[in-house]
Design a protein around this motif. Sequence first.
Motif, PDB file in Angstrom:
ATOM      1  N   ASP A 339       0.819  -1.214   0.000  1.00 53.94           N
ATOM      2  CA  ASP A 339       0.000   0.000   0.000  1.00 53.94           C
ATOM      3  C   ASP A 339       0.852   1.262   0.000  1.00 53.94           C
ATOM      4  O   ASP A 339       0.559   2.216  -0.728  1.00 53.94           O
ATOM      5  CB  ASP A 339      -0.931   0.002   1.209  1.00 53.94           C
ATOM      6  CG  ASP A 339      -2.080  -0.993   1.075  1.00 53.94           C
ATOM      7  OD1 ASP A 339      -2.315  -1.470  -0.055  1.00 53.94           O
ATOM      8  OD2 ASP A 339      -2.730  -1.283   2.093  1.00 53.94           O
ATOM      9  N   VAL A 340       1.888   1.297   0.832  1.00 56.61           N
ATOM     10  CA  VAL A 340       2.689   2.519   0.949  1.00 56.61           C
ATOM     11  C   VAL A 340       3.668   2.683  -0.210  1.00 56.61           C
ATOM     12  O   VAL A 340       4.242   3.761  -0.392  1.00 56.61           O
ATOM     13  CB  VAL A 340       3.450   2.568   2.284  1.00 56.61           C
ATOM     14  CG1 VAL A 340       2.481   2.524   3.456  1.00 56.61           C
ATOM     15  CG2 VAL A 340       4.484   1.448   2.396  1.00 56.61           C
ATOM     16  N   ALA A 341       3.850   1.625  -1.019  1.00 55.86           N
ATOM     17  CA  ALA A 341       4.800   1.707  -2.132  1.00 55.86           C
ATOM     18  C   ALA A 341       4.224   2.412  -3.347  1.00 55.86           C
ATOM     19  O   ALA A 341       4.958   2.691  -4.302  1.00 55.86           O
ATOM     20  CB  ALA A 341       5.267   0.311  -2.534  1.00 55.86           C
ATOM     21  N   ALA A 342       2.918   2.684  -3.362  1.00 53.05           N
ATOM     22  CA  ALA A 342       2.263   3.374  -4.479  1.00 53.05           C
ATOM     23  C   ALA A 342       2.518   2.632  -5.787  1.00 53.05           C
ATOM     24  O   ALA A 342       2.102   1.492  -5.937  1.00 53.05           O
ATOM     25  CB  ALA A 342       2.712   4.824  -4.549  1.00 53.05           C
ATOM     26  N   ASP A 343       3.240   3.243  -6.734  1.00 56.45           N
ATOM     27  CA  ASP A 343       3.405   2.622  -8.057  1.00 56.45           C
ATOM     28  C   ASP A 343       4.699   1.828  -8.179  1.00 56.45           C
ATOM     29  O   ASP A 343       5.157   1.542  -9.277  1.00 56.45           O
ATOM     30  CB  ASP A 343       3.355   3.699  -9.153  1.00 56.45           C
ATOM     31  CG  ASP A 343       4.424   4.762  -8.969  1.00 56.45           C
ATOM     32  OD1 ASP A 343       5.124   4.740  -7.941  1.00 56.45           O
ATOM     33  OD2 ASP A 343       4.558   5.627  -9.865  1.00 56.45           O
ATOM     34  N   ALA A 344       5.321   1.456  -7.066  1.00 56.59           N
ATOM     35  CA  ALA A 344       6.563   0.660  -7.096  1.00 56.59           C
ATOM     36  C   ALA A 344       6.387  -0.577  -6.224  1.00 56.59           C
ATOM     37  O   ALA A 344       7.259  -0.915  -5.422  1.00 56.59           O
ATOM     38  CB  ALA A 344       7.736   1.506  -6.632  1.00 56.59           C
ATOM     39  N   GLN A 345       5.281  -1.270  -6.408  1.00 61.10           N
ATOM     40  CA  GLN A 345       4.923  -2.372  -5.521  1.00 61.10           C
ATOM     41  C   GLN A 345       5.854  -3.573  -5.628  1.00 61.10           C
ATOM     42  O   GLN A 345       6.130  -4.234  -4.625  1.00 61.10           O
ATOM     43  CB  GLN A 345       3.492  -2.825  -5.804  1.00 61.10           C
ATOM     44  CG  GLN A 345       2.440  -1.867  -5.283  1.00 61.10           C
ATOM     45  CD  GLN A 345       1.043  -2.462  -5.389  1.00 61.10           C
ATOM     46  OE1 GLN A 345       0.800  -3.379  -6.162  1.00 61.10           O
ATOM     47  NE2 GLN A 345       0.127  -1.942  -4.596  1.00 61.10           N
ATOM     48  N   THR A 346       6.318  -3.895  -6.815  1.00 54.91           N
ATOM     49  CA  THR A 346       7.116  -5.112  -6.988  1.00 54.91           C
ATOM     50  C   THR A 346       8.391  -5.050  -6.176  1.00 54.91           C
ATOM     51  O   THR A 346       8.732  -5.986  -5.441  1.00 54.91           O
ATOM     52  CB  THR A 346       7.447  -5.339  -8.473  1.00 54.91           C
ATOM     53  OG1 THR A 346       6.229  -5.398  -9.230  1.00 54.91           O
ATOM     54  CG2 THR A 346       8.203  -6.644  -8.660  1.00 54.91           C
ATOM     55  N   LEU A 347       9.126  -3.947  -6.285  1.00 59.98           N
ATOM     56  CA  LEU A 347      10.376  -3.806  -5.545  1.00 59.98           C
ATOM     57  C   LEU A 347      10.119  -3.804  -4.047  1.00 59.98           C
ATOM     58  O   LEU A 347      10.822  -4.461  -3.273  1.00 59.98           O
ATOM     59  CB  LEU A 347      11.088  -2.517  -5.957  1.00 59.98           C
ATOM     60  CG  LEU A 347      12.395  -2.206  -5.215  1.00 59.98           C
ATOM     61  CD1 LEU A 347      13.395  -3.319  -5.412  1.00 59.98           C
ATOM     62  CD2 LEU A 347      12.975  -0.877  -5.718  1.00 59.98           C
ATOM     63  N   ALA A 348       9.102  -3.071  -3.608  1.00 62.69           N
ATOM     64  CA  ALA A 348       8.810  -2.992  -2.181  1.00 62.69           C
ATOM     65  C   ALA A 348       8.368  -4.341  -1.630  1.00 62.69           C
ATOM     66  O   ALA A 348       8.820  -4.768  -0.566  1.00 62.69           O
ATOM     67  CB  ALA A 348       7.729  -1.940  -1.936  1.00 62.69           C
TER      68      ALA A 348
END
Length: 409
Positions: A339-348
């Motif tokens: 949720d907090v990664a916004a548009d960088a979910q895969t890396l997070a």
Amino acid sequence: MTDMTALSPSAAEPARADTAISPSLAILIEVALAVGGFGIGTGEFAIMGLLPEVATAYDVSVPEAGRVISAYALGVVVGAPVIAALAAKLPRKTLLLMLMGLFALGNALSAIAPDFLSFTALRFITGLPHGAYFGVAALVAASMVPPHRRARAVGRVMLGLTIATLIGTPIATFLGQMLSWRSAFLLVGGVGALTVVLIALFLPRDEVAAGASIRRELGAFGRLQVWLTLAVAATGFGGMFAIFSYIAKTTTDTAGLPATTVALVLALFGIGMNVGNVLGSRLADWSLKGTIGGMLAFNVGMMSVFSLTAHNPVMLFVCVFLTGFGFAACPAVQIRIMDVAADAQTLAAASNHSAFNIANALGAWLGGLAIAWGYGYASTGFVGAGFSAVGLIIFLISIAMEKRASGRR
């Protein structure tokens, strides 16, 4: 094959269910992903019971053989963010097939490694896909269900890992001791190969999200909330590993139980993990933040009780079960970082598993220090309580900052 564009949603929004996927197909996909988790969990933990055999085969001491565990963990820590960033433009199905293919190959080659150096290198390589696999698998699972069921979907995938601690690891260890430690790695490699087949059969093709790039994925590390959530994972769960790493000696030396009881204690830990995973994922769908904060607070108290009562066999059994139950917060933390990664979910999402392996290393290290300084094996509970308290403080800071930012908006 059914198109699955919705499995690569814009990560700026919560993952949405793909209406083109039937409930029965979604179950098959979750099973396929869970089988991969089962293989990874079995391979990661089985080596701990086979160190004597590995040491004998390569003519090294058991402590030297233990370096292969560190090599695997280092592979997880390094591989998760690196692979997730470099694979930003790959479809998730393709990435999962590559990751599990590398895992299967690494284990198969580990089984025939000619010397200790090559075996250690192969364990590092085999650890590389670990975090990225779980991160991408979590994203896929969450995208197939409504937002209020995401944690349960992630929990079902993580069941593969928790069941491995209860069933897979004992079977692989027994097989390795009865036949050869090499056969255990062949078994794990076979599970990895089976996962490749299942993913290829059941997971529909997906398309890369618009605007996906290495730069966008790396943007996750520019968000303070991502770092805070990773810090919660790296500290808040170190206590579980501080206790578990030395639970065998705690059972025999502190509680005064026979060595044959260790298997029962390990089983209780595995049962606790499975119960915690199932209940924790349901709680997380009801209250994500409440589950994380509540479990961290619970662990502070429970692990303190562990230290105070470890000499009592009954209390030892109860506290070991509850230590495993602490896994209940893991699905919630996984959803939180997505949720907090916004548009960088895969890396997070992948980096979250690097953080858990850091917790593993820190917990075992500081627990060992407490024992070496003469505080006894029961002191690992107080070490664990300290870890949980630090994780809870970081989480509360994260929530306070989030509320303040929301108020300004």
